[in-house]
Scaffold this motif. Structure first.
Motif, PDB file in Angstrom:
ATOM      1  N   THR A   1      42.219  46.033  -7.895  1.00 53.59           N
ATOM      2  CA  THR A   1      42.855  47.255  -8.398  1.00 53.59           C
ATOM      3  C   THR A   1      44.348  47.005  -8.623  1.00 53.59           C
ATOM      4  O   THR A   1      44.933  47.492  -9.599  1.00 53.59           O
ATOM      5  CB  THR A   1      42.638  48.419  -7.403  1.00 53.59           C
TER       6      THR A   1
ATOM      7  N   ASP B   1      37.676  50.706 -13.076  1.00 54.61           N
ATOM      8  CA  ASP B   1      37.626  50.036 -11.777  1.00 54.61           C
ATOM      9  C   ASP B   1      36.294  50.352 -11.094  1.00 54.61           C
ATOM     10  O   ASP B   1      35.719  51.422 -11.309  1.00 54.61           O
ATOM     11  CB  ASP B   1      38.785  50.583 -10.930  1.00 54.61           C
ATOM     12  N   GLU B   2      35.855  49.426 -10.278  1.00 48.65           N
ATOM     13  CA  GLU B   2      34.679  49.631  -9.428  1.00 48.65           C
ATOM     14  C   GLU B   2      33.416  49.936 -10.220  1.00 48.65           C
ATOM     15  O   GLU B   2      32.683  50.872  -9.886  1.00 48.65           O
ATOM     16  CB  GLU B   2      34.951  50.734  -8.402  1.00 48.65           C
TER      17      GLU B   2
ATOM     18  N   ARG C   1      43.720  44.404   3.039  1.00 50.40           N
ATOM     19  CA  ARG C   1      43.900  45.649   3.813  1.00 50.40           C
ATOM     20  C   ARG C   1      43.703  45.380   5.300  1.00 50.40           C
ATOM     21  O   ARG C   1      44.477  45.818   6.125  1.00 50.40           O
ATOM     22  CB  ARG C   1      42.883  46.699   3.373  1.00 50.40           C
TER      23      ARG C   1
END
Ligand SMILES: Nc1ncnc2c1ncn2[C@@H]1O[C@H](COP(=O)(O)OP(=O)(O)OP(=O)(O)O)[C@@H](O)[C@H]1O
Ligand SMILES: [Mg+2]
Ligand SMILES: [Zn+2]
Ligand SMILES: [Zn+2]
Length: 302
Positions: free
Chosen positions: A137, A193-194, A275
């Motif tokens: 992203t 996205d995704e 993350r």
């Protein structure tokens, strides 16, 4: 008559609000909206209006966008990207590759931006494939932002899952598929996205993706994509919670997969979850400050 000497636009690199960009994003009704930073009001060229007068080759007076950040056209392009809140300040320079795949991915992203010619047709698009937290992203949003800033490209970011729910809403309000497709068709560069992430109605999800890809293809405009589902033969697997692991081909169906293959370079963005790593860094810092409180920040009196 000679033109008055123009002072260069101020470079408010020390501005604490915009860091020298001249614009900031604020959130309005859940969307990110770009607006001129207060520092651009002091611009010696436009006085904060974002527009300057100049002359074209034939000597006619023309109105131009100022470089200070207040240019209304540029602000509209940035707002039109519909960037997710967390990604408004990303850039390709801020992406730090952790392995050769990631280095190749960011180099490919940069090449796309550098070589993109607005309104040229038949540009090869990119499909970023990788497990969670590898920066897909980040790359998509940074590309859209740089295309808008450097080349005035009209882009738009969409998350597939949210797009599906917008489309369902549209249908329930009586919108035809042509109406919901039009804004997706007309932008120069669309990023979805995704892809593959959906709900239970696979037929509907695949139908939507198929229509978008077709309409973009027919318009000759590229669509940047990202997914958690691996290409066949990849060394990693992905299955959302409670799902069996599937490949992208299984997830979107072989017809769409084969079209994606024709239209895009598939770029692996693999590696560890950024993350999770950031979370661990924060935890370690917190633990260290708890263990030696004298070196940590002083508690404030309440
Ligand atoms: N190599 C990197 N350098 C700098 N920041 C990174 C890098 N990789 C990821 N990040 C940051 O980590 C966070 C997570 O990245 P991002 O959301 O882009 O991952 P993703 O691949 O899209 O994950 P998912 O598949 O779960 O959507 C973001 O804040 C992003 O800016
Ligand atoms: Mg992502
Ligand atoms: Zn500023
Ligand atoms: Zn200005």
């Amino acid at each position: 008559m000679t033109e008055p000497i123009r002072l260069p636009a101020p470079r408010p690199a020390s501005c604490p609000h915009c860091g020298g960009d001249g614009f900031v994003f604020r959130i309005a009704q859940g969307r990110t909206v770009a607006e001129a930073c207060a520092c651009s009001k002091e611009c010696a060229l436009c006085g904060g209006s974002g527009r300057t007068f100049g002359h074209d080759d034939r000597g006619y007076s023309v109105l131009r966008g100022c470089k200070c950040g207040a240019d209304p056209r540029r602000l509209a392009l940035l707002t039109g990207l519909r960037l997710p809140v967390k990604f408004v300040s990303v850039s390709l320079d801020a992406y730090r590759p952790k392995n050769t795949d990631q280095a190749k991915a960011v180099a490919r992203a940069r090449r796309f931006v550098d070589e993109f010619v607005p309104r040229a047709t038949g540009v090869r698009a990119l499909l970023f494939c990788g497990p969670p937290g590898t920066g897909k992203t980040h790359l998509l949003t940074a590309m859209l932002k740089e295309l808008a800033l450097k080349k005035a490209v009209r882009g738009r970011y969409e998350e597939f899952f949210l797009l599906l729910s917008d489309i369902r809403d549209g249908f329930s309000k009586g919108l035809s598929s042509r109406e919901w497709l039009e804004p997706l068709r007309s932008v120069d560069v669309l990023a979805i996205d995704e892809i593959g992430k959906g709900g239970k109605n696979r037929e509907f999800e695949q139908g939507v993706l198929d229509e978008i890809i077709s309409v973009r293809y027919n318009a000759g405009r590229p669509t940047l994509l990202a997914t958690n589902y691996p290409r066949p033969g990849a060394t990693w697997k992905f299955g959302a919670e409670g799902e069996v692991a599937e490949s992208l081909e299984q997830r979107v169906g072989s017809r769409i997969y084969s079209r994606l293959h024709d239209l895009c370079d598939i770029v692996d963005v693999v590696g560890t979850d950024h993350r999770k790593e950031q979370h661990e860094v924060r935890e370690t810092k917190l633990r260290a400050s708890e263990e030696s409180p004298s070196r940590g920040p002083r508690p404030t009196r309440g």
